[in-house]
Design an enzyme around this catalytic site. Structure first.
Site, PDB file in Angstrom:
ATOM      1  CE1 TYR A  35      -3.638   2.555   0.644  1.00 46.50           C
ATOM      2  CE2 TYR A  35      -2.424   3.149   2.632  1.00 46.50           C
ATOM      3  CZ  TYR A  35      -3.433   3.403   1.725  1.00 46.50           C
ATOM      4  OH  TYR A  35      -4.243   4.503   1.884  1.00 46.50           O
ATOM      5  CD  GLU A  77      -8.545   7.215   5.304  1.00 43.96           C
ATOM      6  OE1 GLU A  77      -8.407   7.076   6.542  1.00 43.96           O
ATOM      7  OE2 GLU A  77      -7.627   6.982   4.492  1.00 43.96           O
ATOM      8  CD1 TRP A 107      -4.087   1.808   5.713  1.00 47.29           C
ATOM      9  CD2 TRP A 107      -6.192   2.469   6.016  1.00 47.29           C
ATOM     10  NE1 TRP A 107      -4.654   1.997   4.465  1.00 47.29           N
ATOM     11  CE2 TRP A 107      -5.946   2.405   4.636  1.00 47.29           C
ATOM     12  CE3 TRP A 107      -7.461   2.863   6.454  1.00 47.29           C
ATOM     13  CZ2 TRP A 107      -6.913   2.705   3.683  1.00 47.29           C
ATOM     14  CZ3 TRP A 107      -8.417   3.173   5.505  1.00 47.29           C
ATOM     15  CH2 TRP A 107      -8.146   3.097   4.145  1.00 47.29           C
TER      16      TRP A 107
END
Length: 213
Positions: A48, A70, A78
């Site tokens: 990522y 988000e 995350w």
């Protein structure tokens, strides 16, 4: 990004182009190149970090996806979201704004039973409500609105993770604007995470091999 399902991969930097690693700032990845410390903490993060985070994202559906993810990340890591992203995309019909805007209470119940996502009723209902707000926008309007809050000038590159803010005046203003339009679960911190992820700002550390400038 034009296709949220297929981020554009950058050419792997070579040892000859790697920037020097200073103690306490960046960390070397498996290829020896310097990266933001979080980017080498897990394999999912490495991919990522190198191919998506901090790269410009455009397109209403693509930005809607990031806005939803988000919001789902709030209170979680995350990494938890990354490892469920395929599940989220399947559950939310690829984050097509018209498709999600048409979700009914039956869809909400379906999502609450879906182990491939984060089963939080408030966040699920907020995603559906946000899709309905975004569906009222003209084509490209959500994209233009979010990008209008990108800082106008380049800031000094952060040298350490401690130099990276969690909230800025721009993210506070963006959150306020989105809330005034009816969006939910979009506070200043979430708005700034969106700005980082979608390339409105470049918060890769100064010596990170993925920094654009």
């Amino acid at each position: 990004m034009t296709d949220p399902a297929a981020p554009t991969a950058q050419a792997a930097p070579t040892a000859a182009t790697a920037r020097p690693v200073r103690q306490g700032t960046v960390l070397a990845g498996p290829d020896g190149l310097p990266r933001c410390p979080w980017g080498v903490s897990a394999e999912d993060y490495l991919q990522y970090h190198d191919t998506e985070w901090g790269r410009p994202v455009h397109g209403d559906d693509a930005l809607f996806e990031r806005l939803c993810l988000e919001a789902f990340q709030s209170g979680l890591s995350w990494l938890t979201i990354l490892r469920r992203r395929d599940g989220f995309r399947a559950a939310f019909r690829g984050f097509s704004i018209p498709a999600v805007a048409a979700f009914t209470e039956r869809d909400v119940e379906r999502l609450l039973a879906d182990t491939g996502i984060i089963r939080n009723r408030a966040k699920i209902e907020a995603s559906v409500a946000n899709a309905r707000v975004a569906a009222e926008f003209g084509e490209g309007e959500l994209d233009a609105l979010i990008w209008s809050y990108a800082p106008p000038a380049a800031r000094p590159a952060p040298r350490t993770q401690a130099d990276v803010p969690s909230v800025t005046p721009e993210s506070t203003a963006l959150a306020k604007e989105l809330k005034s339009r009816g969006f939910r679960f979009v506070g200043p911190t979430t708005a700034y995470a969106l700005m980082q992820a979608c390339g409105l700002v470049d918060d890769h550390l100064l010596e990170c091999c993925s920094r654009r400038g």
